[in-house]
Motif scaffolding. Sequence first.
Motif, short mmCIF file in Angstrom:
data_model
loop_
_atom_site.label_atom_id
_atom_site.label_comp_id
_atom_site.label_asym_id
_atom_site.label_seq_id
_atom_site.Cartn_x
_atom_site.Cartn_y
_atom_site.Cartn_z
N ASN A 1 31.97 -2.81 -28.71
CA ASN A 1 33.26 -3.34 -28.28
C ASN A 1 33.74 -4.43 -29.22
N GLN A 2 35.03 -4.74 -29.12
CA GLN A 2 35.57 -5.80 -29.98
C GLN A 2 36.17 -6.96 -29.20
N PHE A 3 36.13 -6.89 -27.90
CA PHE A 3 36.67 -8.01 -27.12
C PHE A 3 35.69 -9.18 -27.19
N ASP A 4 36.18 -10.36 -26.87
CA ASP A 4 35.28 -11.51 -26.97
C ASP A 4 34.87 -12.08 -25.61
N HIS A 5 35.44 -11.54 -24.57
CA HIS A 5 35.05 -12.04 -23.25
C HIS A 5 34.85 -10.87 -22.28
N LEU A 6 33.76 -10.92 -21.62
CA LEU A 6 33.46 -9.85 -20.66
C LEU A 6 33.37 -10.44 -19.26
N PRO A 7 34.40 -10.22 -18.47
CA PRO A 7 34.43 -10.90 -17.16
C PRO A 7 33.67 -10.18 -16.05
N LEU A 8 32.39 -10.07 -16.26
CA LEU A 8 31.57 -9.45 -15.21
C LEU A 8 30.97 -10.55 -14.35
N GLU A 9 31.81 -11.49 -13.97
CA GLU A 9 31.24 -12.71 -13.40
C GLU A 9 30.74 -12.60 -11.97
N ASN A 10 31.03 -11.50 -11.35
CA ASN A 10 30.51 -11.36 -9.99
C ASN A 10 29.36 -10.37 -9.88
N LEU A 11 28.94 -9.88 -11.00
CA LEU A 11 27.82 -8.94 -11.00
C LEU A 11 26.52 -9.66 -10.65
N ARG A 12 25.92 -9.25 -9.59
CA ARG A 12 24.72 -9.94 -9.11
C ARG A 12 23.46 -9.09 -9.19
N LEU B 1 31.66 -10.37 -29.23
CA LEU B 1 31.47 -10.89 -27.89
C LEU B 1 30.92 -12.31 -27.94
N ARG B 2 31.73 -13.24 -27.52
CA ARG B 2 31.30 -14.64 -27.51
C ARG B 2 30.92 -15.07 -26.12
N GLN B 3 31.68 -14.56 -25.21
CA GLN B 3 31.45 -15.00 -23.85
C GLN B 3 31.14 -13.84 -22.95
N LEU B 4 30.00 -13.89 -22.38
CA LEU B 4 29.63 -12.78 -21.52
C LEU B 4 30.31 -12.85 -20.16
N GLY B 5 30.60 -14.04 -19.75
CA GLY B 5 31.27 -14.15 -18.45
C GLY B 5 30.43 -13.61 -17.31
N THR C 1 32.03 0.73 -23.43
CA THR C 1 31.85 0.97 -24.86
C THR C 1 33.19 1.24 -25.55
N SER C 2 33.25 0.87 -26.80
CA SER C 2 34.44 1.13 -27.64
C SER C 2 35.75 0.64 -27.02
N ILE C 3 35.72 -0.56 -26.54
CA ILE C 3 36.96 -1.18 -26.06
C ILE C 3 37.41 -2.17 -27.14
N ASP C 4 38.65 -2.07 -27.55
CA ASP C 4 39.11 -2.93 -28.63
C ASP C 4 39.55 -4.31 -28.13
N ARG C 5 40.04 -5.11 -29.02
CA ARG C 5 40.40 -6.49 -28.69
C ARG C 5 41.60 -6.53 -27.75
N ASN C 6 41.76 -7.69 -27.16
CA ASN C 6 42.97 -8.00 -26.39
C ASN C 6 43.25 -7.05 -25.23
N ARG C 7 42.23 -6.45 -24.72
CA ARG C 7 42.42 -5.66 -23.51
C ARG C 7 42.19 -6.55 -22.31
N ASN C 8 42.92 -6.31 -21.28
CA ASN C 8 42.73 -7.08 -20.05
C ASN C 8 41.63 -6.43 -19.21
N LEU C 9 40.51 -7.06 -19.22
CA LEU C 9 39.36 -6.49 -18.50
C LEU C 9 39.11 -7.19 -17.17
N SER C 10 40.10 -7.91 -16.69
CA SER C 10 39.87 -8.72 -15.49
C SER C 10 39.52 -7.87 -14.26
N PHE C 11 39.85 -6.58 -14.32
CA PHE C 11 39.51 -5.71 -13.18
C PHE C 11 37.99 -5.58 -12.99
N LEU C 12 37.23 -5.94 -14.03
CA LEU C 12 35.76 -5.84 -13.92
C LEU C 12 35.18 -6.91 -12.99
N LYS C 13 36.00 -7.89 -12.65
CA LYS C 13 35.53 -8.97 -11.77
C LYS C 13 35.13 -8.49 -10.39
#
Length: 164
Positions: free
Chosen positions: A85-96, A124-128, A59-71
């Motif tokens: 949040n204000q980021f446009d991509h959420l890289p939760l791509e391995n969440l099963r 948020l455009r891309q949930l990833g 929650t409340s994460i602004d734009r242009n943050r590197n969230l790749s650690f969520l992978k």
Amino acid sequence: LQTLDSLSLLSLHFFLSLCLVCPGTENKLSTLSDLDQQYRTLKKLYENCEVVMGNLEITSIDRNRNLSFLKSIREVTGYVLVALNQFDHLPLENLRIIRGTKLYEGRYALAIFLNYRRDGYYGLRQLGLRSLTVKMFILRGRIYLCLTAGSPLPVRLTLLKSPV
Ligand SMILES: *[C@@H]1O[C@H](CO)[C@@H](O)[C@H](O)[C@H]1NC(C)=O
């Protein structure tokens, strides 16, 4: 019975030694006032984490943050909340797996809402959530998805209810 006990103990040990487990949070929508601190806290909690024992709250994460650690996250035992949040991509791509042992608002295993940018542009455009399109198990609870209107929907949810 004894065999069963030692077997479950063994699998528990296996589980603990193989997975990088981290605790989740239960802050809901309340946030720290400082956006930098908010991001740093998130990163500290989930960097190198594979299994969140509790809720994953982004929650409340602004734009242009590197969230790749969520992978690294593969499983969440509680709920997943993505809001304000204000980021446009959420890289939760391995969440099963979202187990939903705790539910947001008592109902939702996955809640995604109010992810807008301040300039009124798409949030948020891309949930990833790549795994969502492949195989995603939500073991308990409902889903609340509210993406920005006009955003090209990249999300195709293929949800399998599993009795596992
Ligand atoms: C984001 O961070 C990862 C490592 O945590 C790094 O490999 C990657 O290059 C970074 N991406 C950007 C756009 O800075």
